[in-house]
Write a protein that holds these residues in place. Sequence first.
Motif, PDB file in Angstrom:
ATOM      1  N   GLY A   1       0.820  -1.220   0.000  1.00  0.00           N
ATOM      2  CA  GLY A   1       0.000   0.000   0.000  1.00  0.00           C
ATOM      3  C   GLY A   1       0.846   1.259   0.000  1.00  0.00           C
ATOM      4  O   GLY A   1       0.587   2.202  -0.756  1.00  0.00           O
TER       5      GLY A   1
ATOM      6  N   SER B   1      -6.844  -1.549  -6.018  1.00  0.00           N
ATOM      7  CA  SER B   1      -6.592  -2.359  -4.838  1.00  0.00           C
ATOM      8  C   SER B   1      -7.865  -3.148  -4.551  1.00  0.00           C
ATOM      9  O   SER B   1      -8.930  -2.568  -4.348  1.00  0.00           O
ATOM     10  CB  SER B   1      -6.272  -1.460  -3.643  1.00  0.00           C
TER      11      SER B   1
ATOM     12  N   ASP C   1      -3.068  -4.113  -7.238  1.00  0.00           N
ATOM     13  CA  ASP C   1      -2.517  -4.295  -5.893  1.00  0.00           C
ATOM     14  C   ASP C   1      -3.417  -5.286  -5.151  1.00  0.00           C
ATOM     15  O   ASP C   1      -4.574  -5.000  -4.891  1.00  0.00           O
ATOM     16  CB  ASP C   1      -2.499  -2.908  -5.216  1.00  0.00           C
TER      17      ASP C   1
END
Length: 195
Positions: free
Chosen positions: A14, A30, A84
């Motif tokens: 992150g 994400s 991500d």
Amino acid sequence: MNIIIFGPPLAGKGTQSKKIINDFNLTHLSTGDVLRKEKAKKSVLGLEAEEYSSKGLLAPDDLVMEIVEKFYTNQNDKNNFLFDGYPRNIKQAKHLINFLEKDQNAIDLIIHLKVPKDVLLERAKIRAIEENRKDDENQNTVLTRIDEFVNLTKQAINFIKEQGVTTIEVDGNQSVEEIYEIIYQKLNNLESEKS
């Protein structure tokens, strides 16, 4: 350019992602953030995801894949993504490659942050206190998440590598700045090659 950032829980994905999207103007996908947004909107997909997370379970592949693809499809610029936390396993990896191919798109680079297990467990204890993260309080839960990464996500990384995608492995047990310096140089070179 489309990039995947991989690493076990608490590897610093992150933190590095924020720096990458700022400097290279990428759309940050994400999985955790997208799932949280869907839950907050109380969308059909969000409510379904909530059913699993309220029981401490991971959302099933098909649901996650649908949410990720929906997020991707709704973006105007489909050429500059930072993935991500996705894909988590081979099924999701195949899905990602397939929906990108349909769009004449592909992954250009995988960034793999490597951190020893004992360091990850120590980071979990700190984050549990500093950020009041309930999911980091229980060391067994953290170990389960780390093992899932080792058993499933590493296979997904290898599967995508086998498609000929360049991978850089970065020692995630350095300072945030040292890690980012390595990533920045690689992305800068990649951007120059592509332009």
